[in-house]
Structure formats: structure tokens, C-alpha cells
Write a protein that holds these residues in place. Sequence first.
Motif, PDB file in Angstrom:
ATOM      1  N   GLN A 110      -6.305   9.515   3.692  1.00  0.00           N
ATOM      2  CA  GLN A 110      -6.967   9.080   2.467  1.00  0.00           C
ATOM      3  C   GLN A 110      -6.441   7.770   1.890  1.00  0.00           C
ATOM      4  O   GLN A 110      -7.165   7.081   1.199  1.00  0.00           O
ATOM      5  CB  GLN A 110      -6.869  10.182   1.415  1.00  0.00           C
ATOM      6  N   ILE A 111      -5.217   7.429   2.133  1.00  0.00           N
ATOM      7  CA  ILE A 111      -4.651   6.240   1.498  1.00  0.00           C
ATOM      8  C   ILE A 111      -4.449   5.111   2.491  1.00  0.00           C
ATOM      9  O   ILE A 111      -4.786   3.967   2.220  1.00  0.00           O
ATOM     10  CB  ILE A 111      -3.331   6.593   0.776  1.00  0.00           C
ATOM     11  N   VAL A 112      -3.918   5.413   3.644  1.00  0.00           N
ATOM     12  CA  VAL A 112      -3.584   4.381   4.623  1.00  0.00           C
ATOM     13  C   VAL A 112      -4.802   3.807   5.358  1.00  0.00           C
ATOM     14  O   VAL A 112      -4.776   2.638   5.714  1.00  0.00           O
ATOM     15  CB  VAL A 112      -2.535   4.924   5.627  1.00  0.00           C
TER      16      VAL A 112
ATOM     17  N   LEU B 187       0.833  17.035   3.444  1.00  0.00           N
ATOM     18  CA  LEU B 187       0.986  15.855   2.596  1.00  0.00           C
ATOM     19  C   LEU B 187       0.940  14.575   3.420  1.00  0.00           C
ATOM     20  O   LEU B 187       0.245  13.620   3.062  1.00  0.00           O
ATOM     21  CB  LEU B 187       2.309  15.934   1.825  1.00  0.00           C
ATOM     22  N   SER B 188       1.641  14.564   4.528  1.00  0.00           N
ATOM     23  CA  SER B 188       1.662  13.346   5.345  1.00  0.00           C
ATOM     24  C   SER B 188       0.301  13.075   5.982  1.00  0.00           C
ATOM     25  O   SER B 188      -0.139  11.924   6.046  1.00  0.00           O
ATOM     26  CB  SER B 188       2.753  13.428   6.412  1.00  0.00           C
TER      27      SER B 188
ATOM     28  N   PHE C 116      -2.045  11.776   3.299  1.00  0.00           N
ATOM     29  CA  PHE C 116      -1.694  10.389   2.979  1.00  0.00           C
ATOM     30  C   PHE C 116      -2.279   9.438   4.018  1.00  0.00           C
ATOM     31  O   PHE C 116      -2.870   8.415   3.675  1.00  0.00           O
ATOM     32  CB  PHE C 116      -0.173  10.236   2.908  1.00  0.00           C
TER      33      PHE C 116
ATOM     34  N   ASN D 203       3.945   1.817   2.980  1.00  0.00           N
ATOM     35  CA  ASN D 203       2.523   1.604   3.240  1.00  0.00           C
ATOM     36  C   ASN D 203       1.700   1.433   1.975  1.00  0.00           C
ATOM     37  O   ASN D 203       0.542   1.035   2.053  1.00  0.00           O
ATOM     38  CB  ASN D 203       1.973   2.746   4.094  1.00  0.00           C
ATOM     39  N   LEU D 204       2.272   1.716   0.826  1.00  0.00           N
ATOM     40  CA  LEU D 204       1.570   1.494  -0.437  1.00  0.00           C
ATOM     41  C   LEU D 204       1.829   0.101  -0.998  1.00  0.00           C
ATOM     42  O   LEU D 204       1.003  -0.447  -1.715  1.00  0.00           O
ATOM     43  CB  LEU D 204       1.980   2.548  -1.472  1.00  0.00           C
TER      44      LEU D 204
ATOM     45  N   SER E 128       5.633   6.355   2.992  1.00  0.00           N
ATOM     46  CA  SER E 128       4.560   6.262   1.995  1.00  0.00           C
ATOM     47  C   SER E 128       4.710   5.018   1.133  1.00  0.00           C
ATOM     48  O   SER E 128       3.746   4.270   0.926  1.00  0.00           O
ATOM     49  CB  SER E 128       4.561   7.508   1.107  1.00  0.00           C
TER      50      SER E 128
END
Length: 164
Positions: A57-59, A50-51, A54, A154-155, A151
Motif C-alpha cells: 500500500q505505501i511502497v 504489517l510488512s 506496507f 522507504n518513506l 519503513s
Amino acid sequence: MVSKLDPDSNNDLKYKVYLEERKLLVDAKREESRLFDKAILTLAAGAFGLSLAFIRQIVPSNGIKPGTMFMLIFAWAWFCISLLSTLISFLTSQSACSKQMEILEVQYFDNHNSQDEKNNPKNWPAILTKWLNILSIITFIIGAIFLAAFSISNLLPEGGHYVG
């Protein structure tokens, strides 16, 4: 001389209870061994996967915000402690089953009905297993909190909160 494990030398009911309890302990030991790989893989794949997903793909679009990397490192460290304590607890659980079988033999075949510590020893591997399981749960929760904090941090946009 009659063998200690000879059912004719003991009460039949006592012997049946012994056999049933021993069978349960052997089955528990087998089940713990079977669940060992499954539990470790689930925890490891879930937390680290999961980390990493994340981060990948997201950061990447914004990069990891300054001052938040420690949260990810702490999350990974707590997850590692959780995994290690889980791993060790499965091993101590197997030892606890073996120790309990020894205790049962003493109780049922040596006719030690006394309640003192000498004749009713504690199953220290079972006690250790319990505390390792508690440690595993607590450290996993702490790791999840750090991962969630990383998470969320950073979102959120630079201002620290979403504007509606």
C-alpha cells in the motif's frame, strides 16, 4: 507394602502441598498449550502482515528504494527466528511441567530432603524454556528495528530527510 502415592504413608500437610503444586503444574501445562496457537498467530500475523501491507500500500508508488531490501529480509529472518523460538519454548515448557511433576514426586514421596544435585535434579526443560523466551523477545525486537528502518527509509524522500 504401602504405595508411594498413599497419603496415609506421608504427612498430610506434605501430601496436600504436593497435590496443590501438581495441580498448578498441570494447569500451567494446559494453559501453555492453549496459548501456543494464539501467540504464534499474533506474532506471525502482526510482523509479516504489517510488512506486507506496507509494501503493497505505501511502497508501490515509488518502489522499494535501492539498498533497503536487505532490511526487510533481515526483519523477516529475525521474526522467523522469534516465531521458531516461541514455538519451541511452548513445547519445552510442557516438558518442564512434566519434569517438575517428576521432581515433586521424588521430593514428596521418596523423602529426599538432601540439597545435593542427585536428589534435587535441575529442571533442564524449564531452563531451556527461559532462554528460548529471552531469545524470542530479543529477536522480535531486532526484527522490529529492521522493519522500522526499512519503513522509514522507504518513506523518506530521495534526499533522506523531510524539508519543512
